[in-house]
Design a protein around this motif. Structure first.
Motif, PDB file in Angstrom:
ATOM      1  N   ARG A   2       0.830  -1.214   0.000  1.00 26.40           N
ATOM      2  CA  ARG A   2       0.000   0.000   0.000  1.00 26.40           C
ATOM      3  C   ARG A   2       0.857   1.252   0.000  1.00 26.40           C
ATOM      4  O   ARG A   2       1.900   1.291   0.635  1.00 26.40           O
ATOM      5  CB  ARG A   2      -0.855   0.037   1.260  1.00 26.40           C
ATOM      6  N   LYS A   3       0.331   2.238  -0.616  1.00 22.05           N
ATOM      7  CA  LYS A   3       0.999   3.534  -0.655  1.00 22.05           C
ATOM      8  C   LYS A   3       0.568   4.334   0.579  1.00 22.05           C
ATOM      9  O   LYS A   3      -0.626   4.425   0.879  1.00 22.05           O
ATOM     10  CB  LYS A   3       0.559   4.253  -1.928  1.00 22.05           C
ATOM     11  N   GLN A   4       1.537   4.899   1.299  1.00 23.52           N
ATOM     12  CA  GLN A   4       1.218   5.652   2.525  1.00 23.52           C
ATOM     13  C   GLN A   4       0.665   7.024   2.147  1.00 23.52           C
ATOM     14  O   GLN A   4       1.209   7.713   1.296  1.00 23.52           O
ATOM     15  CB  GLN A   4       2.473   5.814   3.386  1.00 23.52           C
ATOM     16  N   GLN A   5      -0.412   7.405   2.823  1.00 26.03           N
ATOM     17  CA  GLN A   5      -1.012   8.713   2.575  1.00 26.03           C
ATOM     18  C   GLN A   5      -1.214   9.427   3.899  1.00 26.03           C
ATOM     19  O   GLN A   5      -1.580   8.795   4.885  1.00 26.03           O
ATOM     20  CB  GLN A   5      -2.358   8.548   1.881  1.00 26.03           C
ATOM     21  N   GLY A   6      -1.022  10.761   3.930  1.00 28.36           N
ATOM     22  CA  GLY A   6      -1.278  11.553   5.126  1.00 28.36           C
ATOM     23  C   GLY A   6      -0.142  11.503   6.126  1.00 28.36           C
ATOM     24  O   GLY A   6       0.963  11.050   5.839  1.00 28.36           O
ATOM     25  N   PHE A   7      -0.457  11.977   7.320  1.00 28.93           N
ATOM     26  CA  PHE A   7       0.530  12.059   8.388  1.00 28.93           C
ATOM     27  C   PHE A   7       0.197  11.047   9.464  1.00 28.93           C
ATOM     28  O   PHE A   7      -0.965  10.708   9.682  1.00 28.93           O
ATOM     29  CB  PHE A   7       0.528  13.468   9.005  1.00 28.93           C
ATOM     30  N   THR A   8       1.209  10.663  10.197  1.00 27.02           N
ATOM     31  CA  THR A   8       0.973   9.773  11.330  1.00 27.02           C
ATOM     32  C   THR A   8       0.504  10.599  12.513  1.00 27.02           C
ATOM     33  O   THR A   8       0.661  11.828  12.542  1.00 27.02           O
ATOM     34  CB  THR A   8       2.252   9.011  11.717  1.00 27.02           C
ATOM     35  N   LEU A   9      -0.046   9.944  13.483  1.00 31.18           N
ATOM     36  CA  LEU A   9      -0.546  10.626  14.675  1.00 31.18           C
ATOM     37  C   LEU A   9       0.574  11.353  15.403  1.00 31.18           C
ATOM     38  O   LEU A   9       0.394  12.487  15.853  1.00 31.18           O
ATOM     39  CB  LEU A   9      -1.233   9.619  15.604  1.00 31.18           C
ATOM     40  N   ILE A  10       1.727  10.764  15.517  1.00 30.85           N
ATOM     41  CA  ILE A  10       2.845  11.398  16.221  1.00 30.85           C
ATOM     42  C   ILE A  10       3.302  12.665  15.497  1.00 30.85           C
ATOM     43  O   ILE A  10       3.643  13.657  16.134  1.00 30.85           O
ATOM     44  CB  ILE A  10       4.022  10.405  16.429  1.00 30.85           C
ATOM     45  N   GLU A  11       3.302  12.641  14.166  1.00 35.31           N
ATOM     46  CA  GLU A  11       3.675  13.839  13.415  1.00 35.31           C
ATOM     47  C   GLU A  11       2.688  14.976  13.667  1.00 35.31           C
ATOM     48  O   GLU A  11       3.082  16.140  13.858  1.00 35.31           O
ATOM     49  CB  GLU A  11       3.735  13.520  11.921  1.00 35.31           C
ATOM     50  N   LEU A  12       1.411  14.668  13.691  1.00 32.89           N
ATOM     51  CA  LEU A  12       0.403  15.692  13.986  1.00 32.89           C
ATOM     52  C   LEU A  12       0.543  16.221  15.399  1.00 32.89           C
ATOM     53  O   LEU A  12       0.389  17.424  15.647  1.00 32.89           O
ATOM     54  CB  LEU A  12      -0.999  15.124  13.745  1.00 32.89           C
ATOM     55  N   MET A  13       0.834  15.356  16.342  1.00 36.11           N
ATOM     56  CA  MET A  13       1.004  15.788  17.739  1.00 36.11           C
ATOM     57  C   MET A  13       2.214  16.705  17.883  1.00 36.11           C
ATOM     58  O   MET A  13       2.171  17.679  18.638  1.00 36.11           O
ATOM     59  CB  MET A  13       1.122  14.571  18.657  1.00 36.11           C
ATOM     60  N   ILE A  14       3.269  16.433  17.156  1.00 35.86           N
ATOM     61  CA  ILE A  14       4.457  17.296  17.201  1.00 35.86           C
ATOM     62  C   ILE A  14       4.131  18.676  16.647  1.00 35.86           C
ATOM     63  O   ILE A  14       4.507  19.699  17.211  1.00 35.86           O
ATOM     64  CB  ILE A  14       5.633  16.636  16.443  1.00 35.86           C
ATOM     65  N   VAL A  15       3.408  18.739  15.554  1.00 38.57           N
ATOM     66  CA  VAL A  15       3.020  20.027  14.965  1.00 38.57           C
ATOM     67  C   VAL A  15       2.141  20.814  15.929  1.00 38.57           C
ATOM     68  O   VAL A  15       2.340  22.020  16.136  1.00 38.57           O
ATOM     69  CB  VAL A  15       2.308  19.812  13.610  1.00 38.57           C
ATOM     70  N   VAL A  16       1.182  20.163  16.556  1.00 42.26           N
ATOM     71  CA  VAL A  16       0.302  20.841  17.522  1.00 42.26           C
ATOM     72  C   VAL A  16       1.116  21.345  18.713  1.00 42.26           C
ATOM     73  O   VAL A  16       0.896  22.455  19.203  1.00 42.26           O
ATOM     74  CB  VAL A  16      -0.842  19.901  17.967  1.00 42.26           C
ATOM     75  N   ALA A  17       2.074  20.570  19.178  1.00 39.34           N
ATOM     76  CA  ALA A  17       2.912  20.996  20.299  1.00 39.34           C
ATOM     77  C   ALA A  17       3.741  22.218  19.933  1.00 39.34           C
ATOM     78  O   ALA A  17       3.868  23.161  20.726  1.00 39.34           O
ATOM     79  CB  ALA A  17       3.815  19.847  20.740  1.00 39.34           C
ATOM     80  N   ILE A  18       4.301  22.232  18.734  1.00 39.10           N
ATOM     81  CA  ILE A  18       5.091  23.386  18.287  1.00 39.10           C
ATOM     82  C   ILE A  18       4.216  24.631  18.201  1.00 39.10           C
ATOM     83  O   ILE A  18       4.601  25.716  18.650  1.00 39.10           O
ATOM     84  CB  ILE A  18       5.775  23.083  16.929  1.00 39.10           C
ATOM     85  N   ILE A  19       3.029  24.506  17.646  1.00 42.36           N
ATOM     86  CA  ILE A  19       2.108  25.645  17.558  1.00 42.36           C
ATOM     87  C   ILE A  19       1.727  26.133  18.952  1.00 42.36           C
ATOM     88  O   ILE A  19       1.662  27.336  19.210  1.00 42.36           O
ATOM     89  CB  ILE A  19       0.865  25.268  16.717  1.00 42.36           C
ATOM     90  N   GLY A  20       1.488  25.217  19.875  1.00 45.32           N
ATOM     91  CA  GLY A  20       1.158  25.596  21.249  1.00 45.32           C
ATOM     92  C   GLY A  20       2.278  26.355  21.922  1.00 45.32           C
ATOM     93  O   GLY A  20       2.044  27.351  22.626  1.00 45.32           O
ATOM     94  N   ILE A  21       3.517  25.932  21.726  1.00 41.77           N
ATOM     95  CA  ILE A  21       4.673  26.627  22.321  1.00 41.77           C
ATOM     96  C   ILE A  21       4.812  28.021  21.727  1.00 41.77           C
ATOM     97  O   ILE A  21       5.030  28.999  22.452  1.00 41.77           O
ATOM     98  CB  ILE A  21       5.950  25.792  22.111  1.00 41.77           C
ATOM     99  N   LEU A  22       4.680  28.146  20.426  1.00 40.26           N
ATOM    100  CA  LEU A  22       4.771  29.463  19.789  1.00 40.26           C
ATOM    101  C   LEU A  22       3.659  30.397  20.270  1.00 40.26           C
ATOM    102  O   LEU A  22       3.890  31.583  20.509  1.00 40.26           O
ATOM    103  CB  LEU A  22       4.723  29.315  18.267  1.00 40.26           C
TER     104      LEU A  22
END
Length: 165
Positions: A2-22
């Protein structure tokens, strides 16, 4: 396979954490910036009175007989003007009314901020400028040549650098 599509949950959590810190850093800085900008209005309004007051002190040794003589619209009494700015509610003058100005009796002009529609840190606070001779002025938290620090309740971080000791 299968071809991977989208982001993993951990990647999304990292982005949300970075936005929260900023956001945690940016929001308080923005609030301080807003409050300092509103204090600037008080500086501009009170500074506009300086020339008129200085002329009166130079000519007569006394403050003007009425704050309205210095072009303060909305003057409702000899020593105060109401609704003078977008963020400033009143400007008061302790020696207006033709009173003598000296080192023992300095002139202090005080701007009081509105209780609504301004940054929470400056709501109802005051900012002052003062002089004893019409030539040398103090503002904010300065104590020389005239101590206006007791007439200024705006927090130190919102007072312009030129008005800090």
């Amino acid at each position: 396979m299968r071809k991977q599509q989208g982001f993993t949950l951990i990647e999304l959590m990292i982005v949300v954490a970075i936005i929260g810190i900023l956001a945690a850093i940016a929001i308080p800085s923005y609030n301080d910036y807003t409050a300092r900008a509103q204090v600037t209005e008080a500086i501009n309004l009170t500074s506009g009175l300086k020339t008129c007051m200085a002329e009166s002190i130079s000519d007569r040794g006394a403050a003007p007989t009425d704050i309205a003589d210095c072009g303060m619209a909305g003057g409702n009494a000899t020593t105060s003007a109401a609704n003078v700015g977008r963020f400033v509610d009143t400007i008061t003058c302790n020696r207006c009314g033709g009173l003598d100005v000296s080192a023992a009796n300095p002139l202090i002009i005080q701007a009081t901020f509105l209780n609504a529609g301004v940054a929470a840190d400056v709501r109802g606070q005051t900012f002052a400028i003062g002089t004893a001779d019409g030539t040398n002025w103090s503002c904010g938290l300065l104590t020389t040549p005239v101590d206006v620090s007791g007439s200024t309740t705006v927090q130190r971080k919102h007072v312009p650098g030129s008005c800090k000791p």
